[in-house]
Enzyme design. Structure first.
Site, PDB file in Angstrom:
ATOM      1  CD  GLU A   1       2.126  -8.229  -5.392  1.00 65.36           C
ATOM      2  OE1 GLU A   1       2.931  -9.014  -4.870  1.00 65.36           O
ATOM      3  OE2 GLU A   1       1.891  -7.090  -4.933  1.00 65.36           O
TER       4      GLU A   1
ATOM      5  CG  HIS B   1       5.371  -5.744  -4.610  1.00 64.71           C
ATOM      6  ND1 HIS B   1       4.106  -5.519  -4.110  1.00 64.71           N
ATOM      7  CD2 HIS B   1       6.132  -4.712  -4.194  1.00 64.71           C
ATOM      8  CE1 HIS B   1       4.097  -4.387  -3.437  1.00 64.71           C
ATOM      9  NE2 HIS B   1       5.319  -3.878  -3.467  1.00 64.71           N
TER      10      HIS B   1
ATOM     11  CB  CYS C   1       5.312  -4.270   0.282  1.00 64.29           C
ATOM     12  SG  CYS C   1       6.196  -2.733   0.020  1.00 64.29           S
ATOM     13  CE1 TYR C   2       0.961   1.132   5.306  1.00 65.52           C
ATOM     14  CE2 TYR C   2      -0.430  -0.777   5.721  1.00 65.52           C
ATOM     15  CZ  TYR C   2      -0.089   0.534   5.992  1.00 65.52           C
ATOM     16  OH  TYR C   2      -0.785   1.243   6.940  1.00 65.52           O
TER      17      TYR C   2
ATOM     18  CG  ASP D   1     -17.367  -9.173 -20.328  1.00 65.52           C
ATOM     19  OD1 ASP D   1     -16.551 -10.064 -20.621  1.00 65.52           O
ATOM     20  OD2 ASP D   1     -17.042  -8.011 -20.046  1.00 65.52           O
TER      21      ASP D   1
ATOM     22  CE  LYS E   1     -13.222  -8.898 -21.789  1.00 68.86           C
ATOM     23  NZ  LYS E   1     -14.398  -8.028 -21.774  1.00 68.86           N
TER      24      LYS E   1
ATOM     25  N   GLY F   1       0.839  -1.196   0.000  1.00 70.44           N
ATOM     26  CA  GLY F   1       0.000   0.000   0.000  1.00 70.44           C
ATOM     27  C   GLY F   1       0.870   1.240   0.000  1.00 70.44           C
TER      28      GLY F   1
END
Ligand code: XMP
Length: 513
Positions: A166, A164, A77-78, A223, A369, A50
């Site tokens: 991710e 990170h 991290c944060y 969608d 998606k 964050g």
């Protein structure tokens, strides 16, 4: 479910994304979520990064009762600084911001979080850092700049990492998340679209019940088509799809939608030709936002009129409105973000729920998606529909700059058709995220044969992007552009010049209006 608590990092949703990729179901909620109000019991918790500083007044903090759940916790991290702060406050501002790659050195080879990882590149993005170990913790990994790149309290199964995992720049990031989710939290790896279909159909049936009927707008995009097909599988003819042809669609779109959804997938489909109504309402309107409003209102109007004619067999009212909401929209609405980060939202059917007193049904609201595309393939939607470029609700209405008249729409549509056909022919359609032609209402001189002409300009745009928030223009080879330009000026009456848009987003948006 792995619970991801979001502290507002721009990468937070990627944590969920990566976990889904290893078939682990994860959900994201804002960091302020009260644990007593959770609707499910998580088997593990991840605290995201964050933009704040844990020690600053007003910084967001997690409900400390996460530590009473006795489930494994990973702070990123944060998130790691938050764990340290709650457990002893050893956090301060570093001498310099660290942003970019670093090499990970795993100092405790037994640590289950780092199984199979060492000496690989990790991605750093932080200013604050841990200055001391919280009590009960030990260091398990370092980088040259971060003595506490990884810390753990293995008895409590609490882990913290400064980098990170991710983002794809962290080479073994997915491995780390898998170690945490699968090995440490014992998460089942059963999140597949095959399982999703079964569950989704059951949930739709349970929601709609045995007799009620549902309606939904389909646009020809992936969608709404996937959502409609799920409804059809769940409640058969009690689902009514409505396709409003607003006269601003791409060439032959209405025909294709009918062919794919009605003939192909057996969906109960009503096609409404409302082009005249939209174009009449657009007369004299040139401001882009005003156009969007006019098109949006007209849509609601037409949709309501048609929907009111759909009467369930027992004479009752239609109860449900299908909406193809995806997980990024959900994240957007719950995400814990600073006030400055406002993001455009484009919803066309928002007003319908209030006006018609329908209950909303959103079978895709957990999906990203690419998961929707995969689902579409499994449900037997045609390839062309599954991989279709996004197309804005206001359609060619915002691709004809200035006033939208039938003639202008026709020019933009023909040029667009040539451009897209050539892209398909060149095998580039899937590589490009979105491509289209728009018509600029400026006159430019040209000569054709012996005649001087004074006609309008077509601008072509093609972009590559992951999330449509940032985008780069697509690099075509010169021969391709030459071919498209020559076809457009030769085949489309009213165009004397073709240009190619070479601006990235930001600063330019994808659409010209
Ligand atoms: P921009 O132009 O904002 O576009 O960079 C990002 C993505 O959103 C689409 N877009 C819209 N979609 N209604 C929609 O349904 C709209 O008013 C609208 N405006 C832009 C655009 O095509 C791109 O995919």
């Amino acid at each position: 479910t792995i619970l991801v608590l979001d502290f507002g990092s721009q990468y937070s949703h990627l944590i969920v994304r990566r976990l889904r990729e290893i078939k682990v179901y994860a959900e994201m909620l804002p960091c302020t979520q009260k644990i007593s109000e959770l609707k499910f019991k998580p088997i593990g918790i991840i605290l995201s990064g964050g933009p704040y500083s844990v020690y600053e007044e007003g910084a967001p903090h997690v409900d400390p009762s996460i530590f009473d759940l006795n489930v494994p916790i990973l702070g990123i991290c944060y998130g790691m600084q938050e764990i340290a702060w709650i457990n002893g406050k050893g956090v301060s501002r570093g001498d310099k911001r660290e942003y970019g790659p670093a090499i990970l050195n795993v100092t405790d080879k037994e640590c289950p979080l780092f199984k199979g990882m060492d000496n690989s590149r990790v991605w750093m993005s932080h200013h604050d850092k841990l200055t001391e170990l919280p009590s009960g913790f030990k260091t398990v990994a370092t980088t040259s700049n971060s003595p506490y790149a990884g810390v753990s309290d293995e008895t409590k199964q609490i882990y913290g990492i400064q980098f990170h995992p991710e983002v794809t720049h962290t080479v073994q990031g997915k491995q780390l998340l898998q170690n945490f989710a699968v090995d440490i939290c014992k998460a089942p790896q059963n999140w597949t679209m095959e399982n999703f279909i079964e569950n989704a159909i059951e949930r739709i049936r349970a929601t709609v019940g045995p007799t009620a009927e549902a309606i939904g707008a389909v646009s020809g995009g992936v969608d709404s088509s996937v959502a409609a097909k799920l409804m059809r599988e769940a409640i058969g003819d009690r689902f009514h799809a409505i396709f409003v042809d607003n006269g601003l669609m791409r060439k032959d779109e209405a025909i294709q939608v009918k062919k794919a959804l009605d003939d192909g997938l057996g969906i109960n489909l009503v096609v409404v030709d409302a082009g005249d109504e939209f174009l009449t309402n657009l007369k004299g309107v040139t401001d882009p936002e005003k156009k969007r409003k006019v098109i949006g209102h007209t849509f609601i109007h037409v949709f309501e009129r048609v929907a009111n004619q759909i009467k369930p067999k027992d004479g009752s009212d239609v109860g449900f409105l299908l909406q193809g909401t995806l997980y990024p929209d959900v994240i957007e609405s719950i995400s814990f973000k600073g006030p400055s980060q406002t993001i455009k939202s484009h919803h066309n059917v928002g007003g319908l729920i209030d006006n018609m007193q329908l209950k909303l049904i959103e079978p895709l609201r957990e999906l990203f998606k690419d998961e929707v595309r995969h689902l579409g393939e499994l449900l037997g939607l045609p390839e062309e529909l599954v991989w279709r470029h996004p197309f804005p609700g206001p359609g060619i209405g915002i691709r004809v700059l200035g006033e939208v008249t039938p003639k202008q729409v026709q020019i933009a549509r023909e040029a667009d058709y040539i451009f897209i056909s050539e892209i398909r022919k060149a095998g580039l359609y899937r590589q490009i995220s979105q491509a289209f032609a728009c018509l600029l209402p400026v006159k430019s001189v040209g000569v054709m044969g012996d005649q001087r002409m004074y006609e309008q300009v077509i601008a072509l745009r093609a972009i590559e992007t992951v999330d449509f928030m940032t985008a780069d223009w697509f690099v075509f080879d010169a021969a391709f552009l030459k071919r498209v330009a020559s076809r457009i000026v030769n085949e489309v009456t009213g165009v004397s010049r073709v240009t190619y848009d070479i601006t990235s987003k930001p600063p330019a948006t994808v659409e010209w209006e």
